[in-house]
Design a protein around this motif. Structure first.
Motif, mmCIF file in Angstrom:
data_model
loop_
_atom_site.group_PDB
_atom_site.id
_atom_site.type_symbol
_atom_site.label_atom_id
_atom_site.label_comp_id
_atom_site.label_asym_id
_atom_site.label_seq_id
_atom_site.Cartn_x
_atom_site.Cartn_y
_atom_site.Cartn_z
ATOM 1 N N ASP A 358 26.147 71.794 -19.650
ATOM 2 C CA ASP A 358 26.941 72.800 -20.352
ATOM 3 C C ASP A 358 27.870 73.593 -19.437
ATOM 4 O O ASP A 358 27.885 74.829 -19.485
ATOM 5 C CB ASP A 358 25.991 73.808 -21.025
ATOM 6 N N GLY A 359 28.603 72.878 -18.599
ATOM 7 C CA GLY A 359 29.590 73.548 -17.764
ATOM 8 C C GLY A 359 29.040 74.291 -16.561
ATOM 9 O O GLY A 359 29.704 75.162 -16.010
ATOM 10 N N LYS A 394 31.496 72.762 -6.645
ATOM 11 C CA LYS A 394 30.931 73.125 -7.956
ATOM 12 C C LYS A 394 32.008 73.031 -9.029
ATOM 13 O O LYS A 394 31.810 72.433 -10.083
ATOM 14 C CB LYS A 394 30.416 74.573 -7.917
ATOM 15 N N LYS A 395 33.157 73.626 -8.723
ATOM 16 C CA LYS A 395 34.258 73.632 -9.694
ATOM 17 C C LYS A 395 34.699 72.217 -10.023
ATOM 18 O O LYS A 395 34.996 71.891 -11.166
ATOM 19 C CB LYS A 395 35.446 74.421 -9.131
ATOM 20 N N LEU A 396 34.749 71.387 -8.983
ATOM 21 C CA LEU A 396 35.179 70.005 -9.166
ATOM 22 C C LEU A 396 34.210 69.265 -10.103
ATOM 23 O O LEU A 396 34.623 68.561 -11.023
ATOM 24 C CB LEU A 396 35.234 69.310 -7.796
ATOM 25 N N ALA A 401 33.112 66.761 -15.457
ATOM 26 C CA ALA A 401 32.294 66.591 -16.662
ATOM 27 C C ALA A 401 33.093 67.027 -17.886
ATOM 28 O O ALA A 401 33.069 66.380 -18.935
ATOM 29 C CB ALA A 401 31.003 67.396 -16.543
ATOM 30 N N LYS A 402 33.853 68.110 -17.720
ATOM 31 C CA LYS A 402 34.604 68.667 -18.841
ATOM 32 C C LYS A 402 35.728 67.733 -19.295
ATOM 33 O O LYS A 402 35.939 67.536 -20.495
ATOM 34 C CB LYS A 402 35.180 70.030 -18.422
ATOM 35 N N VAL A 403 36.412 67.150 -18.321
ATOM 36 C CA VAL A 403 37.520 66.251 -18.652
ATOM 37 C C VAL A 403 37.018 65.058 -19.479
ATOM 38 O O VAL A 403 37.691 64.587 -20.388
ATOM 39 C CB VAL A 403 38.217 65.794 -17.343
ATOM 40 N N GLN A 407 28.445 67.045 -21.978
ATOM 41 C CA GLN A 407 27.648 68.287 -21.880
ATOM 42 C C GLN A 407 26.620 68.141 -20.764
ATOM 43 O O GLN A 407 26.243 69.090 -20.110
ATOM 44 C CB GLN A 407 26.837 68.541 -23.161
ATOM 45 N N ILE A 408 26.122 66.911 -20.650
ATOM 46 C CA ILE A 408 25.122 66.625 -19.617
ATOM 47 C C ILE A 408 25.705 65.512 -18.760
ATOM 48 O O ILE A 408 26.097 64.471 -19.290
ATOM 49 C CB ILE A 408 23.799 66.171 -20.262
#
Ligand code: ADP
Length: 470
Positions: A358-359, A394-396, A401-403, A407-408
């Motif tokens: 979840d981000g 972490k941001k990467l 995952a978001k792109v 969610q997991i």
């Protein structure tokens, strides 16, 4: 504790089990029965630090299902109980402190999986021996409760819902990850159902679509599906996930996100479109320009990857241009889909696996290749250690995952001279390496994230009671 002797109780009494957070349950006192029984439903066995535990639900008040208490207790025994109809059934036995009036002592209880609207509890001989006498002609000798009082005692649990019904769509129930997900769900009070991908089937019909399971059981009543699809079952597994999705069942990862992540080329295109750095990668259909393809990714040594490979199996390091060219052309002649990639030598056989839920990166480990190996996959003999990653990493991981819309996800990052690069994103990341290395309850975090997304909440009071029994 008070000495409980010469107490006289009636044929019915209000009991309480503070350790199970049951403030009042009406028991029939029956010296004809040996053991004491509590009626439970949704009974699930689970393992906890090597011990066998059971979670179950009790409807403590007769004639109503409005109030549910979810309990957890250690299993102390199994017992064969013969019912009045002569059929014997195996039941779990737990131990808990029983309170009647001002008296309390520890008793053994069997869990009967029976849906009875009458007495939810039976107090048997064993629990009373040397402690109480029964006066069956009378009731509630140690105190009665009015309906108002009961309502007050259960005020805090009125809105409790029972657990979610969660299907784990996978292939092997004995796999560490699948076992842990089921264990974590059961521990949190959910009904966990292992579903073999290949034994699910579906009905495509506009008014009545369905998914059924081996033997004809309908899966339409699931609340959640957690996909754990093997790469070779991506096609069928994603079709099932689409069907679950169209039935309004919450999918822990969507079929779209899974398909995007399974197509390494598509995923890489999405990464470069969204400014996510990856090792320079080339892809071609024909062999006519293989030597230029090699130049394009900065020449040898380079990495050649089968698009369908996993666990490092389809990843080859070609030391020089000649070797690269022959490997590429050999794969092509077999009609294999491959990509070529610059070799990140400075990574020295190490990469980082970030577990994203979840981000958020909830855990990360560094995997280091075995001696003489460049692939750090644990399946290739790599070893895992805990690592603190940078904010940039972490941001990467979160962005990758978001792109893809996962969610997991398990995001693999490699440290290069240009900064961190994304190697791969996995939609069914394994739990064994990362849980064992970090000691974190990742499976529990996955279930908690699903609960949050669905707005499902365990009552805080109940959580408190669960802690008491532990
Ligand atoms: P798989 O999906 O089969 O695990 P990966 O792309 O993750 O394939 O590659 C497997 C391992 O090989 C990685 O964990 C990493 O250690 C190593 N590796 C992959 N690509 C590169 C690269 N471009 N440079 C250096 N090492 C790499």
């Amino acid at each position: 504790m008070e000495v409980v002797e010469h107490v006289i109780i009636g044929g019915e009494e209000w009991c309480a089990f503070p350790g199970l957070h049951i403030p009042a349950i009406k028991a029939r006192v029956d010296s004809g029965a040996k053991t004491s029984t509590i009626h439970a439903s949704n009974i699930h066995k689970f393992n906890k630090k090597g011990e066998k535990w059971v979670s179950f639900e009790v409807y403590p008040i007769q004639e109503t299902r409005r109030i549910i208490i979810r309990c957890k207790a250690k299993i102390i025994d199994y017992r064969n109980i013969k019912s009045s109809s002569g059929i014997s059934e195996k039941r779990y036995v737990i131990q808990s402190t029983l309170k009647i009036g001002n008296y309390q002592w520890s008793i053994e209880l069997t869990l009967a999986n029976r849906d009875s609207m009458g007495f939810r509890m039976l107090l048997g001989r064993e629990a009373m021996e040397n402690r109480v006498f029964v006066d069956p002609a009378n009731s509630f000798l140690l105190g009665d409760y009015s309906a108002e009082k009961i309502s007050e005692l259960y005020q805090h649990v009125k809105d409790i819902r029972s657990g979610l019904r969660i299907g784990v769509l996978a292939s092997n129930p004995d796999l560490y990850s699948n076992k842990r997900i089921i264990e974590a769900g059961e521990e949190r009070g959910h009904e966990m159902i292992f579903l073999n991908v290949q034994q699910c089937y579906m009905k495509l019909d506009a008014p009545n679509p369905e998914v059924r399971y081996r033997g004809g059981r309908s899966l339409n009543n699931l609340d959640v599906v957690i996909p754990r699809l093997r790469p070779n079952l991506t096609f069928y597994g994603c079709a099932l996930m689409r069907q679950f999705d169209s039935l309004g069942i919450f999918c822990a990862n969507s079929w779209e996100a899974i398909s995007r992540s399974r197509d390494k080329l598509f995923a890489s295109q999405l990464f470069s479109q969204n400014g996510i750095q990856i090792p320079i990668t080339g892809f071609a259909k024909s062999t006519l320009d293989t030597s230029d393809l090699i130049n394009m990714v900065n020449g040898a040594p380079l990495i050649i990857k089968l698009l369908e490979g996993t666990q490092g199996k389809g990843v080859v390091l070609a030391e020089n241009a000649k070797a690269a060219e022959s490997v590429i052309n050999a794969f092509k002649s077999l009609n294999a889909n491959i990509l070529v990639q610059e070799f990140i030598k400075e990574a020295a056989g190490k990469d980082i696996r970030c577990f994203v839920i979840d981000g958020k990166v909830v855990a990360s480990i560094q995997r280091e290749a075995a001696k003489g190996e460049f692939r750090s996959n644990l399946h290739q003999g790599g070893t895992a250690t805990v690592i603190k990653i940078t904010t940039e990493e972490k941001k990467l991981a979160v962005k990758a995952a978001k792109v893809l819309g996962l969610q997991i996800a398990g995001v693999d990052i490699i440290r290069s001279n240009k900064g961190p690069l994304v190697l791969e994103v996995n939609s069914s990341p394994g739990l064994e390496g990362i849980e064992l290395a970090t000691g974190k309850d990742i499976a529990g975090m996955m279930i908690a994230a699903i609960e949050k997304q669905l707005g499902w909440q365990q009552n805080l009071e109940i959580k408190a009671s669960v802690l008491e029994t532990e």
